[in-house]
Design a protein around this motif. Structure first.
Motif, PDB file in Angstrom:
ATOM      1  N   ALA A 145       0.833  -1.203   0.000  1.00  0.00           N
ATOM      2  CA  ALA A 145       0.000   0.000   0.000  1.00  0.00           C
ATOM      3  C   ALA A 145       0.867   1.252   0.000  1.00  0.00           C
ATOM      4  N   ILE A 146       0.393   2.277  -0.708  1.00  0.00           N
ATOM      5  CA  ILE A 146       1.080   3.572  -0.723  1.00  0.00           C
ATOM      6  C   ILE A 146       0.013   4.656  -0.673  1.00  0.00           C
ATOM      7  N   THR A 147       0.253   5.672   0.147  1.00  0.00           N
ATOM      8  CA  THR A 147      -0.620   6.840   0.172  1.00  0.00           C
ATOM      9  C   THR A 147       0.208   8.066  -0.190  1.00  0.00           C
ATOM     10  N   PHE A 148      -0.193   8.753  -1.261  1.00  0.00           N
ATOM     11  CA  PHE A 148       0.472   9.973  -1.714  1.00  0.00           C
ATOM     12  C   PHE A 148      -0.377  11.165  -1.291  1.00  0.00           C
ATOM     13  N   ASN A 149       0.237  12.159  -0.674  1.00  0.00           N
ATOM     14  CA  ASN A 149      -0.487  13.360  -0.286  1.00  0.00           C
ATOM     15  C   ASN A 149      -0.220  14.449  -1.324  1.00  0.00           C
ATOM     16  N   TRP A 150      -1.063  14.452  -2.368  1.00  0.00           N
ATOM     17  CA  TRP A 150      -0.868  15.396  -3.476  1.00  0.00           C
ATOM     18  C   TRP A 150      -1.395  16.775  -3.127  1.00  0.00           C
ATOM     19  N   GLU A 151      -0.673  17.789  -3.588  1.00  0.00           N
ATOM     20  CA  GLU A 151      -1.113  19.171  -3.395  1.00  0.00           C
ATOM     21  C   GLU A 151      -1.203  19.852  -4.752  1.00  0.00           C
ATOM     22  N   LYS A 152      -1.989  20.899  -4.804  1.00  0.00           N
ATOM     23  CA  LYS A 152      -2.178  21.642  -6.048  1.00  0.00           C
ATOM     24  C   LYS A 152      -1.197  22.809  -6.094  1.00  0.00           C
TER      25      LYS A 152
ATOM     26  N   THR B 191      -3.882  23.720 -13.411  1.00  0.00           N
ATOM     27  CA  THR B 191      -4.668  22.496 -13.526  1.00  0.00           C
ATOM     28  C   THR B 191      -4.039  21.384 -12.696  1.00  0.00           C
ATOM     29  N   PHE B 192      -4.890  20.643 -11.987  1.00  0.00           N
ATOM     30  CA  PHE B 192      -4.417  19.537 -11.160  1.00  0.00           C
ATOM     31  C   PHE B 192      -4.295  18.307 -12.044  1.00  0.00           C
ATOM     32  N   ALA B 193      -3.084  17.806 -12.212  1.00  0.00           N
ATOM     33  CA  ALA B 193      -2.845  16.675 -13.109  1.00  0.00           C
ATOM     34  C   ALA B 193      -3.338  15.367 -12.502  1.00  0.00           C
ATOM     35  N   SER B 194      -3.419  14.354 -13.323  1.00  0.00           N
ATOM     36  CA  SER B 194      -3.776  13.015 -12.857  1.00  0.00           C
ATOM     37  C   SER B 194      -2.512  12.154 -12.819  1.00  0.00           C
ATOM     38  N   ALA B 195      -2.657  10.886 -12.490  1.00  0.00           N
ATOM     39  CA  ALA B 195      -1.504   9.989 -12.416  1.00  0.00           C
ATOM     40  C   ALA B 195      -1.965   8.559 -12.618  1.00  0.00           C
ATOM     41  N   SER B 196      -1.045   7.713 -13.034  1.00  0.00           N
ATOM     42  CA  SER B 196      -1.351   6.297 -13.226  1.00  0.00           C
ATOM     43  C   SER B 196      -0.208   5.457 -12.666  1.00  0.00           C
ATOM     44  N   ALA B 197      -0.497   4.184 -12.394  1.00  0.00           N
ATOM     45  CA  ALA B 197       0.498   3.284 -11.794  1.00  0.00           C
ATOM     46  C   ALA B 197       0.900   2.195 -12.777  1.00  0.00           C
ATOM     47  N   SER B 198       2.144   1.744 -12.665  1.00  0.00           N
ATOM     48  CA  SER B 198       2.665   0.697 -13.550  1.00  0.00           C
ATOM     49  C   SER B 198       2.077  -0.669 -13.239  1.00  0.00           C
ATOM     50  N   THR B 199       1.594  -0.864 -12.021  1.00  0.00           N
ATOM     51  CA  THR B 199       1.002  -2.141 -11.612  1.00  0.00           C
ATOM     52  C   THR B 199       0.096  -1.888 -10.419  1.00  0.00           C
ATOM     53  N   GLY B 200      -0.717  -2.855 -10.062  1.00  0.00           N
ATOM     54  CA  GLY B 200      -1.603  -2.701  -8.922  1.00  0.00           C
ATOM     55  C   GLY B 200      -2.791  -1.807  -9.237  1.00  0.00           C
ATOM     56  N   THR B 201      -3.466  -1.341  -8.195  1.00  0.00           N
ATOM     57  CA  THR B 201      -4.653  -0.492  -8.333  1.00  0.00           C
ATOM     58  C   THR B 201      -4.368   0.871  -7.732  1.00  0.00           C
TER      59      THR B 201
END
Length: 202
Positions: free
Chosen positions: A94-101, A106-116
């Motif tokens: 598990a990983i939790t990222f605390n993203w800030e603007k 514009t607030f960008a999105s993100a994707s992961a190489s594996t997992g959900t």
């Protein structure tokens, strides 16, 4: 193979269930709800990689030839195609990222190489779950992201096989991970209705 008994206790009475397990030691760990999973919190202070508790978090430009991750007074800024790679010698679960603007951009999105991976619609927590020793998060979209802190859970949990037999009802659960939930044969049996799990006894 060794036998272990599960005792249910209610109003001073107790009933025993026989469990066949691989290891008494693993079962004791399971009953205590313990495992070797741990969470490591990271507070970033630069755009370089950081290592803590055997976990390394590193940043890269990815395919972005114009903008690399860069440290500003407000925190680490990541641009489209930039990457955050988290690696460990143990499985990351598990990983939790605390993203800030970043300001009004514009607030960008993100994707992961594996997992959900689940990304917030604005600033907030992005969460990843799965089982891997290395995960790469790639910034997508048109705007930047800002990252100051993240938490990584890694390690390996003890797993056991449990077979429960009672009054002609038998149920087996394989590769169970601590903490273990009793099979329906125990939790729904008339004799154990509303009874509480007391503990393991050899």
């Amino acid at each position: 193979m060794k036998n272990t008994l599960l005792h249910c206790v209610s109003s001073g009475r107790q009933i025993s269930f026989k469990f066949l397990t691989r290891s008494i030691t693993l079962l004791m760990l399971l009953a205590l709800g313990s495992s070797s999973l741990w969470a490591t919190d990271f507070t970033l202070s630069s755009a370089n990689s950081v290592t803590k508790d055997g976990i390394t978090v590193s940043f890269g430009a990815g395919t972005n030839t114009s903008n690399s991750p860069y440290w500003a007074d407000a925190g680490l800024r990541l641009y489209p195609a930039n990457t955050v790679t988290i690696s460990s010698s143990s499985n990351i679960t598990a990983i939790t990222f605390n993203w800030e603007k970043q300001g009004s951009k514009t607030f960008a999105s993100a994707s992961a190489s594996t997992g959900t991976y689940s990304h917030p619609s604005s600033a907030g927590a992005g969460t990843w779950t799965g089982s891997a020793k290395s995960i790469t998060i790639t910034v997508t979209g048109s705007g930047p992201l800002q990252l100051n802190t993240l938490s990584v859970t890694a390690g390996s949990a003890s797993k056991i096989d449990v077979t429960l037999s009672r009054n002609g009802v038998t149920e087996t659960k394989s590769n169970q991970t601590s903490p273990y939930t009793l099979p329906a044969a125990a939790s729904e049996a008339d004799a154990c209705t509303d009874w509480k799990f007391k503990g393991w006894s050899t």
